[in-house]
Design an enzyme around this catalytic site. Structure first.
Site, PDB file in Angstrom:
ATOM      1  N   SER A  94       0.625  -1.094  -0.029  1.00  0.00           N
ATOM      2  CA  SER A  94      -0.221  -0.371   0.484  1.00  0.00           C
ATOM      3  C   SER A  94       0.861   1.273  -0.153  1.00  0.00           C
ATOM      4  O   SER A  94       0.676   2.398  -0.639  1.00  0.00           O
ATOM      5  CB  SER A  94      -1.055  -0.126   1.601  1.00  0.00           C
ATOM      6  OG  SER A  94      -0.383   0.429   2.373  1.00  0.00           O
ATOM      7  N   GLY A  97       1.839   1.793  -3.163  1.00  0.00           N
ATOM      8  CA  GLY A  97       0.731   1.995  -4.515  1.00  0.00           C
ATOM      9  C   GLY A  97       0.088   3.856  -4.222  1.00  0.00           C
ATOM     10  O   GLY A  97      -0.098   4.480  -5.008  1.00  0.00           O
ATOM     11  N   ARG A  98       0.287   3.832  -2.448  1.00  0.00           N
ATOM     12  CA  ARG A  98       0.018   5.441  -2.747  1.00  0.00           C
ATOM     13  C   ARG A  98       1.534   6.171  -3.378  1.00  0.00           C
ATOM     14  O   ARG A  98       0.540   7.640  -3.098  1.00  0.00           O
ATOM     15  CB  ARG A  98      -0.089   5.572  -0.871  1.00  0.00           C
ATOM     16  CG  ARG A  98      -1.052   5.086  -0.585  1.00  0.00           C
ATOM     17  CD  ARG A  98      -0.805   4.697   1.089  1.00  0.00           C
ATOM     18  NE  ARG A  98      -1.321   3.718   1.695  1.00  0.00           N
ATOM     19  CZ  ARG A  98      -2.388   3.291   2.934  1.00  0.00           C
ATOM     20  NH1 ARG A  98      -1.739   4.661   3.842  1.00  0.00           N
ATOM     21  NH2 ARG A  98      -3.152   2.845   3.686  1.00  0.00           N
ATOM     22  N   THR A 119       7.998 -11.947 -12.129  1.00  0.00           N
ATOM     23  CA  THR A 119       8.104 -10.699 -12.904  1.00  0.00           C
ATOM     24  C   THR A 119       6.859  -9.212 -12.670  1.00  0.00           C
ATOM     25  O   THR A 119       5.798  -9.502 -12.606  1.00  0.00           O
ATOM     26  CB  THR A 119       7.828 -10.832 -14.550  1.00  0.00           C
ATOM     27  OG1 THR A 119       8.555 -11.966 -14.794  1.00  0.00           O
ATOM     28  CG2 THR A 119       7.944  -9.832 -15.265  1.00  0.00           C
ATOM     29  N   LEU A 120       7.500  -8.315 -12.022  1.00  0.00           N
ATOM     30  CA  LEU A 120       6.414  -7.681 -12.158  1.00  0.00           C
ATOM     31  C   LEU A 120       6.227  -6.277 -13.578  1.00  0.00           C
ATOM     32  O   LEU A 120       7.259  -5.902 -13.997  1.00  0.00           O
ATOM     33  CB  LEU A 120       7.800  -6.664 -11.166  1.00  0.00           C
ATOM     34  CG  LEU A 120       8.035  -7.077  -9.658  1.00  0.00           C
ATOM     35  CD1 LEU A 120       8.932  -6.334  -9.060  1.00  0.00           C
ATOM     36  CD2 LEU A 120       6.729  -7.798  -9.096  1.00  0.00           C
ATOM     37  N   GLU A 121       5.552  -6.226 -13.648  1.00  0.00           N
ATOM     38  CA  GLU A 121       4.632  -4.812 -14.619  1.00  0.00           C
ATOM     39  C   GLU A 121       5.124  -4.019 -14.003  1.00  0.00           C
ATOM     40  O   GLU A 121       3.523  -3.630 -13.354  1.00  0.00           O
ATOM     41  CB  GLU A 121       3.297  -5.531 -15.131  1.00  0.00           C
ATOM     42  CG  GLU A 121       3.149  -6.874 -15.797  1.00  0.00           C
ATOM     43  CD  GLU A 121       2.604  -8.036 -14.493  1.00  0.00           C
ATOM     44  OE1 GLU A 121       2.162  -7.283 -14.580  1.00  0.00           O
ATOM     45  OE2 GLU A 121       2.637  -8.555 -15.515  1.00  0.00           O
TER      46      GLU A 121
END
EC number: 3.5.4.30
Length: 172
Positions: A94, A97-98, A119-121
């Protein structure tokens, strides 16, 4: 049902494998995964689902890398995971995301038996500086009901680094 942090630790090296593992990254019901210093970016502005899309490698320096909005960056976790008898799920933290940073677009769901780096997009809504080794996302685990087939031969299984899309292989 989601496993607690204590249960994640109890199952380590039994049906949950996280390497390297640190107690400091364990949460009440998840485990934080860190960002590796390697990224990939696609070279073309227009991508084609039926073709292999070329990507170039970028290294995130210790002093950070400024990400541009509207551009997709593919990263990976430092941690290699393997899961048996459970469904692994990946979510952004979070706090990340913030800041307007997404770490996955649609691929937060893992298969039972998946083994590899995640794998991160990575996508940002405004310019943001990122750093290697930050705890960028978290993995958590669901129990599964009923019979299932173990995931052993998917196109991303046993990966050794950042994986660009291999969707084009579905058309072969």
């Amino acid at each position: 049902m989601i496993l607690s942090g204590k249960e994640i630790k109890n199952r380590l090296n039994k049906d949950i494998f996280i390497e390297p593992f640190s107690d400091n990254q364990l949460n009440p019901n998840s485990y934080n995964l860190r960002l590796h210093n390697e990224l990939l970016v696609y070279e073309n502005n227009v991508l084609d689902m039926k073709k292999e899309n070329k990507a170039k490698k970028i290294t995130i320096p210790e002093e950070g890398l400024l990400l541009e909005p509207g551009k997709l960056y593919l990263g990976r976790t430092i941690e290699h995971t393997r899961t048996e008898k459970l469904v692994p799920m990946l979510e952004g933290r979070s706090s990340v995301g913030r800041l307007g940073l997404f770490i996955h677009i649609t691929a937060g769901f893992g298969d039972i038996g998946f083994s590899g780096f995640w794998t991160l997009e990575i996508f940002c809504v405004q310019p943001i500086r990122i750093y290697p080794n930050i705890e960028i996302c978290q993995i958590y685990y669901h129990n599964i009901e009923g019979e299932y087939e173990k995931y052993t031969s998917g196109k991303y299984q046993n990966n050794t680094g950042v994986q660009p899309s291999l969707l084009f292989k579905d058309f072969e």
